[in-house]
Scaffold this motif. Sequence first.
Motif, PDB file in Angstrom:
ATOM      1  N   UNK A   1      -8.290   0.455  -1.912  1.00 12.11           N
ATOM      2  CA  UNK A   1      -9.821  -0.359  -1.980  1.00 12.11           C
ATOM      3  C   UNK A   1     -10.483   0.220  -2.915  1.00 12.11           C
ATOM      4  N   UNK A   2     -10.774   1.620  -2.989  1.00 13.84           N
ATOM      5  CA  UNK A   2     -11.602   2.324  -3.654  1.00 13.84           C
ATOM      6  C   UNK A   2     -11.097   2.029  -5.431  1.00 13.84           C
ATOM      7  N   UNK A   3      -9.675   1.862  -5.550  1.00 18.59           N
ATOM      8  CA  UNK A   3      -9.252   1.659  -6.773  1.00 18.59           C
ATOM      9  C   UNK A   3      -9.638   0.375  -7.416  1.00 18.59           C
ATOM     10  N   UNK A   4      -9.573  -0.726  -6.446  1.00 14.32           N
ATOM     11  CA  UNK A   4      -9.597  -1.976  -6.721  1.00 14.32           C
ATOM     12  C   UNK A   4     -11.042  -2.378  -7.074  1.00 14.32           C
ATOM     13  N   UNK A   5     -12.090  -1.577  -6.176  1.00 18.13           N
ATOM     14  CA  UNK A   5     -13.560  -1.712  -6.453  1.00 18.13           C
ATOM     15  C   UNK A   5     -13.947  -1.209  -8.096  1.00 18.13           C
ATOM     16  N   UNK A   6     -13.207   0.044  -8.241  1.00 17.74           N
ATOM     17  CA  UNK A   6     -13.632   0.602  -9.490  1.00 17.74           C
ATOM     18  C   UNK A   6     -13.058  -0.145 -10.473  1.00 17.74           C
ATOM     19  N   UNK A   7     -11.887  -0.758 -10.376  1.00 17.15           N
ATOM     20  CA  UNK A   7     -11.451  -1.759 -11.476  1.00 17.15           C
ATOM     21  C   UNK A   7     -12.112  -2.784 -11.563  1.00 17.15           C
ATOM     22  N   UNK A   8     -12.740  -3.312 -10.584  1.00 13.45           N
ATOM     23  CA  UNK A   8     -13.670  -4.797 -10.887  1.00 13.45           C
ATOM     24  C   UNK A   8     -15.030  -4.169 -11.607  1.00 13.45           C
ATOM     25  N   UNK A   9     -15.326  -3.199 -11.223  1.00 14.37           N
ATOM     26  CA  UNK A   9     -16.828  -2.761 -11.898  1.00 14.37           C
ATOM     27  C   UNK A   9     -16.598  -2.417 -13.134  1.00 14.37           C
ATOM     28  N   UNK A  10     -15.362  -1.831 -13.512  1.00 14.54           N
ATOM     29  CA  UNK A  10     -14.989  -1.476 -15.055  1.00 14.54           C
ATOM     30  C   UNK A  10     -14.968  -2.983 -15.929  1.00 14.54           C
ATOM     31  N   UNK A  11     -14.438  -3.927 -15.389  1.00 13.34           N
ATOM     32  CA  UNK A  11     -14.023  -5.061 -16.024  1.00 13.34           C
ATOM     33  C   UNK A  11     -15.302  -5.999 -16.243  1.00 13.34           C
ATOM     34  N   UNK A  12     -16.087  -5.904 -14.974  1.00 11.82           N
ATOM     35  CA  UNK A  12     -17.356  -6.601 -15.095  1.00 11.82           C
ATOM     36  C   UNK A  12     -18.344  -6.128 -16.108  1.00 11.82           C
ATOM     37  N   UNK A  13     -18.249  -4.630 -16.063  1.00  7.76           N
ATOM     38  CA  UNK A  13     -19.202  -4.014 -17.157  1.00  7.76           C
ATOM     39  C   UNK A  13     -18.707  -4.291 -18.615  1.00  7.76           C
ATOM     40  N   UNK A  14     -17.403  -4.147 -18.646  1.00  4.92           N
ATOM     41  CA  UNK A  14     -16.852  -4.356 -19.744  1.00  4.92           C
ATOM     42  C   UNK A  14     -16.979  -5.759 -20.825  1.00  4.92           C
ATOM     43  N   UNK A  15     -16.930  -6.884 -19.733  1.00  4.75           N
ATOM     44  CA  UNK A  15     -17.468  -8.203 -20.008  1.00  4.75           C
ATOM     45  C   UNK A  15     -18.652  -8.470 -20.428  1.00  4.75           C
ATOM     46  N   UNK A  16     -19.615  -7.715 -19.613  1.00  4.89           N
ATOM     47  CA  UNK A  16     -21.283  -7.616 -19.952  1.00  4.89           C
ATOM     48  C   UNK A  16     -21.293  -7.239 -21.332  1.00  4.89           C
ATOM     49  N   UNK A  17     -20.718  -6.075 -21.540  1.00  5.67           N
ATOM     50  CA  UNK A  17     -20.955  -5.552 -23.041  1.00  5.67           C
ATOM     51  C   UNK A  17     -20.367  -6.235 -24.047  1.00  5.67           C
ATOM     52  N   UNK A  18     -19.490  -7.054 -24.074  1.00  3.03           N
ATOM     53  CA  UNK A  18     -18.872  -7.703 -24.769  1.00  3.03           C
ATOM     54  C   UNK A  18     -19.580  -9.127 -25.099  1.00  3.03           C
ATOM     55  N   UNK A  19     -20.275  -9.495 -23.977  1.00  2.00           N
ATOM     56  CA  UNK A  19     -21.184 -10.669 -23.935  1.00  2.00           C
ATOM     57  C   UNK A  19     -22.546 -10.321 -24.929  1.00  2.00           C
ATOM     58  N   UNK A  20     -22.926  -9.080 -24.669  1.00  2.00           N
ATOM     59  CA  UNK A  20     -24.015  -8.561 -25.416  1.00  2.00           C
ATOM     60  C   UNK A  20     -23.681  -8.516 -26.925  1.00  2.00           C
TER      61      UNK A  20
END
Length: 54
Positions: free
Chosen positions: A25-44
């Motif tokens: 569960x922790x690894x899944x939450x960490x991966x979700x946050x990582x890819x969310x932030x990565x996507x936001x950075x790419x949009x910027x």
Amino acid sequence: MNTSTNQAKVNMYKKKSENVKLWLKRAGAGAFLFFLLKGIVWLIVFALAAKSCS
């Protein structure tokens, strides 16, 4: 083997499986946050690139 030994093994197995579930569960939450932030950075990055071209 007596009953208490079997019960101890069952309890150990349950505790181990709970630890694995918690880790996943922790690894899944960490991966979700990582890819969310990565996507936001790419949009910027793309927004800034489009803004500089116009």
